[in-house]
Design an enzyme around this catalytic site. Structure first.
Site, PDB file in Angstrom:
ATOM      1  N   LYS A  33       0.820  -1.225   0.000  1.00 47.34           N
ATOM      2  CA  LYS A  33       0.000   0.000   0.000  1.00 47.34           C
ATOM      3  C   LYS A  33       0.848   1.265   0.000  1.00 47.34           C
ATOM      4  O   LYS A  33       0.488   2.232  -0.645  1.00 47.34           O
ATOM      5  CB  LYS A  33      -0.999  -0.003   1.144  1.00 47.34           C
ATOM      6  CG  LYS A  33      -0.416   0.188   2.511  1.00 47.34           C
ATOM      7  CD  LYS A  33      -1.506   0.121   3.572  1.00 47.34           C
ATOM      8  CE  LYS A  33      -0.898   0.350   4.924  1.00 47.34           C
ATOM      9  NZ  LYS A  33      -1.638  -0.313   5.995  1.00 47.34           N
ATOM     10  N   ARG A  35      -8.563   0.408  16.278  1.00 48.17           N
ATOM     11  CA  ARG A  35      -8.864   0.812  14.911  1.00 48.17           C
ATOM     12  C   ARG A  35      -9.976  -0.138  14.463  1.00 48.17           C
ATOM     13  O   ARG A  35     -11.008  -0.194  15.128  1.00 48.17           O
ATOM     14  CB  ARG A  35      -7.600   0.791  14.029  1.00 48.17           C
ATOM     15  CG  ARG A  35      -7.763   1.703  12.797  1.00 48.17           C
ATOM     16  CD  ARG A  35      -6.546   1.728  11.911  1.00 48.17           C
ATOM     17  NE  ARG A  35      -6.336   0.457  11.214  1.00 48.17           N
ATOM     18  CZ  ARG A  35      -5.352   0.240  10.355  1.00 48.17           C
ATOM     19  NH1 ARG A  35      -4.466   1.188  10.097  1.00 48.17           N
ATOM     20  NH2 ARG A  35      -5.220  -0.919   9.741  1.00 48.17           N
TER      21      ARG A  35
HETATM   22  C1  LIG Z   1      -0.883  -1.173   6.646  1.00 48.75           C
HETATM   23  C2  LIG Z   1      -1.360  -2.454   7.131  1.00 48.75           C
HETATM   24  C3  LIG Z   1      -0.483  -3.529   7.230  1.00 48.75           C
HETATM   25  C4  LIG Z   1       0.994  -3.409   6.933  1.00 48.75           C
HETATM   26  O1  LIG Z   1       1.601  -2.625   7.922  1.00 48.75           O
HETATM   27  P1  LIG Z   1       3.195  -2.429   7.979  1.00 48.75           P
HETATM   28  O2  LIG Z   1       3.438  -1.793   9.290  1.00 48.75           O
HETATM   29  O3  LIG Z   1       3.540  -1.557   6.832  1.00 48.75           O
HETATM   30  O4  LIG Z   1       3.817  -3.762   7.868  1.00 48.75           O
HETATM   31  C5  LIG Z   1      -0.990  -4.747   7.654  1.00 48.75           C
HETATM   32  N1  LIG Z   1      -2.293  -4.890   7.950  1.00 48.75           N
HETATM   33  C6  LIG Z   1      -3.181  -3.883   7.854  1.00 48.75           C
HETATM   34  C7  LIG Z   1      -4.601  -4.128   8.196  1.00 48.75           C
HETATM   35  C8  LIG Z   1      -2.741  -2.636   7.449  1.00 48.75           C
HETATM   36  O5  LIG Z   1      -3.618  -1.628   7.365  1.00 48.75           O
END
Ligand SMILES: *Cc1c(COP(=O)(O)O)cnc(C)c1O
Length: 371
Positions: A36, A131
């Site tokens: 992302k 969250r």
């Molecule tokens: C962004 C996100 C991740 C990845 O997080 P990192 O800290 O970049 O590894 C994993 N799971 C969810 C639900 C996320 O929103």
């Protein structure tokens, strides 16, 4: 070459992903590669697949669609709850999505029926970070309802910590997730293939030698792209923290007073930062600003001190920099997650994918994180 630009070293990202995949495989934990922060860049997706990630994930359907268009042959997971108005796109371009709302899941079921497909589902559980997530006591009822919906396959459960409130993954909350998996399997008579323990913040826990219980998947973005774990912002042993760097170009450099003069009111972005009068300094301006990155998350090379930024200007004190910067000079900065995310998203920042391992940042630049 045009600046600003992100230099993306695909070999370093491959090394990071491969190292994490191999280390976690020891505990039978698979890796979902989260692209992302890279907006689903197909080149990066392909590199992560080559390194052995099991599937690729993004938080917005647009990014999964761009991986589709880029011909990335991966199973795709949407890791933010689908937007209700986008369920048809979700069913078309994601094999699995993370969900917490039955209204959305029912709409996915109908959309999957229209598309003649089965859509995979992970139910997200709230374990304290506040969250997304279903409260643990409500999970079993939700699972039962999901199991009745046509064209929906319950693949597993997951949780996400350390994103909003900084709640760390630990033995306790991970054991809760494991036992929820066991109890749902027992009471609903179904098998959960995936128990997804979290994001890059879970790495220390997973590699600490502790019993990882039922957790058999982590979703990793930052640790692959930047080689850091987010809890302490520490570099992960053996990973590259300069797989992605940012090059900016000088548009002004002059000896100026360190202190402003005149009547002081609001600045463009709120209160002006207090400045100490240190006499004249060499002030250098780079053509990059809030619209392109988060300057608090830039790691400047030694001798350059970031003083502030506005929409389009990054102002630094370069008095102690080893090189005499002139207009047109370029400087390479390291990035934290926030700076990376914004730079990737800015249309003004070029993205340059490299296969070699050219510019290495000096060690002192890449060790620390943000001020
Ligand atoms: C962004 C996100 C991740 C990845 O997080 P990192 O800290 O970049 O590894 C994993 N799971 C969810 C639900 C996320 O929103």
């Amino acid at each position: 070459m045009s600046a600003p630009r992100l230099l993306i070293d695909l070999e370093k990202l491959h090394h990071n992903a491969l190292t994490l995949v191999q280390r976690l495989a020891v505990d039978s934990i698979s890796v979902t590669g989260v692209t992302k922060a890279a907006l689903g860049a197909p080149e990066i997706g392909k590199v992560l697949l080559r390194a052995g990630v099991e599937s690729l994930a993004g938080s917005r359907i647009e990014n999964l669609e761009s991986m589709c268009r880029g011909g990335v042959p991966a199973s795709r997971t949407l890791i933010r709850s689908p937007v209700l108005s986008q369920v048809d796109r979700v069913v078309a371009h994601a094999d699995v999505s993370f969900n917490t709302e039955l209204d959305t899941i029912s709409a996915l079921s109908l959309a999957a029926d229209r598309a003649g497909r089965t859509h995979g589902l992970i139910l997200m559980v709230e374990l304290g970070d506040l969250r997304e997530g279903i409260m643990p006591n409500d999970l079993e009822a939700a699972a039962r309802q999901v199991l009745h919906l046509p064209n929906i396959a319950l693949k597993g459960i997951g949780t996400n910590l350390a994103c909003r409130s900084g709640v760390s993954p630990d033995t306790n909350n991970m054991a809760v997730l494991s036992s929820l998996a066991d109890s749902i399997e027992a009471s609903c008579g179904t098998m959960l293939d995936i128990v997804s323990g979290g994001n890059s913040a879970n790495i220390q826990w997973a590699l600490s030698g502790t019993d990882t219980g039922r957790i058999n998947n982590l979703r990793l973005g930052e640790s692959i792209l930047l080689g850091r774990e987010p809890l302490q912002c520490q570099a992960i042993d053996g990973l590259h923290t300069d797989g992605i760097t940012l090059v900016a170009e000088v548009i002004e450099t002059k000896v100026k007073p360190s202190h402003p003069w005149g009547e002081i009111a609001q600045a463009a972005f709120g209160e002006p930062l207090p400045s100490i009068d240190r006499g004249d300094i060499r002030k250098t301006i780079f053509a990059i600003g809030h619209q392109d990155t988060d300057h608090y998350g830039l790691l400047a090379p030694q001798g350059i001190k970031i003083l502030g930024a506005s929409s389009d200007h990054l102002i630094v004190d370069s008095s102690r920099y080893h090189e005499n910067l002139t207009v047109g000079s370029e400087v390479t900065f390291g990035l934290n997650y926030s700076a990376l995310l914004r730079a990737m998203t800015s249309p003004f920042v070029a993205k340059v994918m490299m296969k070699s391992s050219t510019p290495r940042l000096p060690a002192e630049t890449v060790q620390s994180c943000r001020a």
